[in-house]
Motif scaffolding. Sequence first.
Motif, mmCIF file in Angstrom:
data_model
loop_
_atom_site.group_PDB
_atom_site.id
_atom_site.type_symbol
_atom_site.label_atom_id
_atom_site.label_comp_id
_atom_site.label_asym_id
_atom_site.label_seq_id
_atom_site.Cartn_x
_atom_site.Cartn_y
_atom_site.Cartn_z
ATOM 1 N N THR A 40 12.975 35.807 -12.749
ATOM 2 C CA THR A 40 13.240 34.375 -12.932
ATOM 3 C C THR A 40 12.864 33.957 -14.355
ATOM 4 N N ALA A 41 13.737 33.182 -14.989
ATOM 5 C CA ALA A 41 13.433 32.651 -16.319
ATOM 6 C C ALA A 41 12.471 31.489 -16.133
ATOM 7 N N SER A 42 11.367 31.458 -16.906
ATOM 8 C CA SER A 42 10.424 30.359 -16.734
ATOM 9 C C SER A 42 11.000 29.106 -17.393
ATOM 10 N N GLN A 43 10.749 27.959 -16.745
ATOM 11 C CA GLN A 43 11.344 26.711 -17.204
ATOM 12 C C GLN A 43 10.352 25.938 -18.064
ATOM 13 N N GLY A 44 10.800 25.340 -19.123
ATOM 14 C CA GLY A 44 9.922 24.545 -19.984
ATOM 15 C C GLY A 44 9.564 23.213 -19.343
ATOM 16 N N ASN A 74 -3.453 23.445 -26.657
ATOM 17 C CA ASN A 74 -2.272 24.211 -26.263
ATOM 18 C C ASN A 74 -2.587 25.435 -25.421
ATOM 19 N N ASP A 75 -3.561 25.296 -24.518
ATOM 20 C CA ASP A 75 -3.845 26.339 -23.531
ATOM 21 C C ASP A 75 -2.881 26.131 -22.367
ATOM 22 N N PHE A 76 -1.980 27.101 -22.187
ATOM 23 C CA PHE A 76 -0.929 26.967 -21.181
ATOM 24 C C PHE A 76 -1.469 26.783 -19.775
ATOM 25 N N ARG A 77 -2.627 27.425 -19.491
ATOM 26 C CA ARG A 77 -3.188 27.310 -18.134
ATOM 27 C C ARG A 77 -3.556 25.860 -17.842
ATOM 28 N N PHE A 78 -3.975 25.117 -18.895
ATOM 29 C CA PHE A 78 -4.266 23.688 -18.739
ATOM 30 C C PHE A 78 -2.971 22.882 -18.665
ATOM 31 N N LEU A 79 -2.090 23.072 -19.655
ATOM 32 C CA LEU A 79 -0.904 22.214 -19.796
ATOM 33 C C LEU A 79 0.050 22.317 -18.609
ATOM 34 N N ARG A 80 0.186 23.543 -18.028
ATOM 35 C CA ARG A 80 1.215 23.677 -17.002
ATOM 36 C C ARG A 80 0.837 23.062 -15.654
ATOM 37 N N GLN A 81 -0.385 22.512 -15.555
ATOM 38 C CA GLN A 81 -0.781 21.860 -14.296
ATOM 39 C C GLN A 81 -0.109 20.506 -14.100
ATOM 40 N N PHE A 82 0.515 19.964 -15.173
ATOM 41 C CA PHE A 82 0.993 18.579 -15.047
ATOM 42 C C PHE A 82 2.494 18.469 -14.847
#
Length: 335
Positions: free
Chosen positions: A98-102, A327-335
Amino acid sequence: MGKSIEQIKDDAFKSLETASDPESIKELSIRYLGRKGVVTQFLRNISALPPEERPGAGKKANELKKILEAAFEQALERLETEAAATGDRIDVSLPGRTASQGFLHPITQISGQISDIFTQMGFDIVEGPEVEQDFYNFESLNFPKDHPARDMQDTFFVSDNIVLRTHTSPIQVRVMEKRTPPVRVIAPGKVYRCDSDLTHTPMFHQVEGLLVDKNVSFGDLKGILTTFVHRMFDEDISLRFRPSFFPFTEPSAEVDILCVMCRGKGCRVCSHTGWLEVLGAGMVHPAVFENVGYDTDRYTGFAFGMGVERIAMLKYGIDDIRKFFENDFRFLRQF
Ligand code: 2NL
């Protein structure tokens, strides 16, 4: 002279029998038929044979060349057919990658939500320069010449007369210069202050709002901001308007909501006050209207401002503003 044509042929076919992949067949082809290959060398050396043997040897060598070319080609084709029939087929039952979505940065999301709520209430979105003249950032907004906010400590100066805007109010001053009332705008954007700790970064985001018309009252301000807070946080959260001071509004207020964590009981998030400050607001100071040429006998207006990071921190219970900028992805992708 070396090997006879018959020997060369035997050797070549023996090698071909053990060649099991396309690479080794190609190597064999080079070894026998290449520019320095065995058959090629043989043909080149024919002139060294006794004259009566030359025609026969030449004919046989040329025949062998054709035979080997055909044999190598056939062997290659056979391998390809085998591969297609067995190993190299596509396994259609394998799960796909699966391509990850922005996604939008949480600050962009919250800023968009704030803008949406106000556009639904009839406000236009306006923008302006981040590098601003002293007049638009301070002077027009009734900041006295010696006001502490102008200090080197709070403001990034580009030159004596030019600053990085410390709020988005200058956008609204520019709007008032251009348009006559009624004016109903919100001004989102980046702002800059010389400040850095748990709750301050040198760049942060602000949304300010301005409404100017005939007969605009503090009651109108309360109505608009109550609707905003209810849509942003929770349909029935309590608000509190507390007297405050800004140079550009009179009267001025700070708007609190009942602490979203403890519901007023008192906790670490609200410093045991039960309330959280979310906005600053007030009735536009007549001096500001005079600076943009508005008739203070005909028009009144209100204005308000909020920090987008602060709204996001309250909404999501985040205690360190710097998390938005690491810009820590683990933080940002929670929202
Ligand atoms: C805060 C407080 C505020 C305004 C911003 C404003 C703009 C114009 C005229 C008068 Cl053009 N006022 N803006 C008014 C009151 C408060 O912001 O705490 N901001 C983060």
